[in-house]
Design a protein around this motif. Structure first.
Motif: not given
Length: 302
Positions: A103, A125, A164, A171, A173, A197
């Protein structure tokens, strides 16, 4: 001091996250942040491919063995990690090949179509740092570069959509640091549009200075103003943050922030003593780590 051996080998509820701050340099100069350097440090370990490989192998060997069946996640942080450009992408690919989930937490200013195309396939992420919408507030915090250029949230939304599309499993954040300059802001619209999320709302931690310190009342007011987003909002007060993050500095040392005094505690270099020995030298609480991932808006009470 919180002891790292408290519960390192635990029955994992949330996979362990190791935050590697690959640089202290940043193109922004947020007043609450420890990263005050505008230029890249030639000593950043990520510049050395062999040292990067050795560091990531040591971290994975230790933390993978401490988990019970889940993959540890390596989070690339800064400063602004995307200042390292292609080096960062190479390190991410290496981390995935070793066995990490990967991430990043970025201010978003370096996200371009080409960068997103390289970045998105490597990530589980994507973390974005968004503190305000109003230009005057962004300027007051220091969320602008030396030419006073600020993040365009419309362009950022397009880059998130692109990421995406490339990686449907990605995910999102968002991190927001609440401080004296932005506690009155309403971010409901931008958070709803980006649809993360998880939205992590952190109280400014006075590690370097208290210039933007926020009061209890102001922090609670910010949280209450966004109560409609409680399904995704995770709230962290100062005590929640201290001792609950696994952090590695740009030179390859574990470090931990302090609550009662400014500055950090550091371990010896991981490449000198190994991850297990180095980690034993700094404080960390598995209970506080797990608590952060279970934490919701309800933890902030008057």
């Amino acid at each position: 001091m919180l002891q790292s051996h408290e519960s390192t080998r635990r029955e994992a509820r949330s996979p362990i996250v190791i935050n590697w701050h690959v640089t202290e340099a940043c193109n922004y100069h947020c007043g609450y942040c420890y990263a005050k350097w505008q230029r890249m440090d030639p000593q950043d370990l990520i510049r050395d491919p062999a040292a990067t490989t050795a560091l990531l192998q040591s971290l994975h060997a230790y933390f993978a063995s401490a988990e019970s069946g889940s993959r540890p996640r390596l989070n690339f942080a800064g400063g602004e990690p995307l200042l390292h450009g292609s080096r960062l992408i190479s390190a991410m690919r290496l981390a995935r090949s070793i066995g990490f989930d990967v991430s990043i937490i970025t201010n978003g200013s370096r996200l371009k179509e080409r960068v997103v195309a390289s970045l998105a396939p490597e990530l589980s992420l994507l973390g974005l740092s968004i503190d305000a919408v109003a230009p005057a507030v962004l300027a007051a915090i220091g969320r602008q570069d030396r030419q006073a250029r600020r993040l365009d949230l419309g362009i950022l939304a397009r880059h998130v959509a692109q990421a995406r599309r490339i990686n449907p499993a990605l995910t999102l954040k968002i991190n927001t640091v609440v401080c004296a300059a932005n506690w009155h802001e309403d971010l409901s619209a931008v958070i709803s549009e980006l649809a993360p999320a998880r939205w992590k709302v952190l109280r400014m931690l006075p590690v370097v200075n208290r210039d933007l310190e926020v009061s209890d009342m102001q922090f609670r007011a910010f949280v209450d103003r966004h109560s409609s987003l409680e399904d995704v909002m995770s709230v962290e007060d100062n005590d929640d943050m201290v001792g609950s993050y696994v952090m590695v500095d740009p030179s390859g040392r574990f470090f931990q922030n302090r609550l009662c005094a400014p500055g950090y505690d550091y371990s010896p270099p991981i490449l000198d003593v190994g991850a297990a020995d180095a980690f034993a030298r700094v404080g960390w609480s598995a209970l506080k780590f797990d608590g952060r991932y279970a934490r919701t808006v309800s933890v902030v009470q008057a």
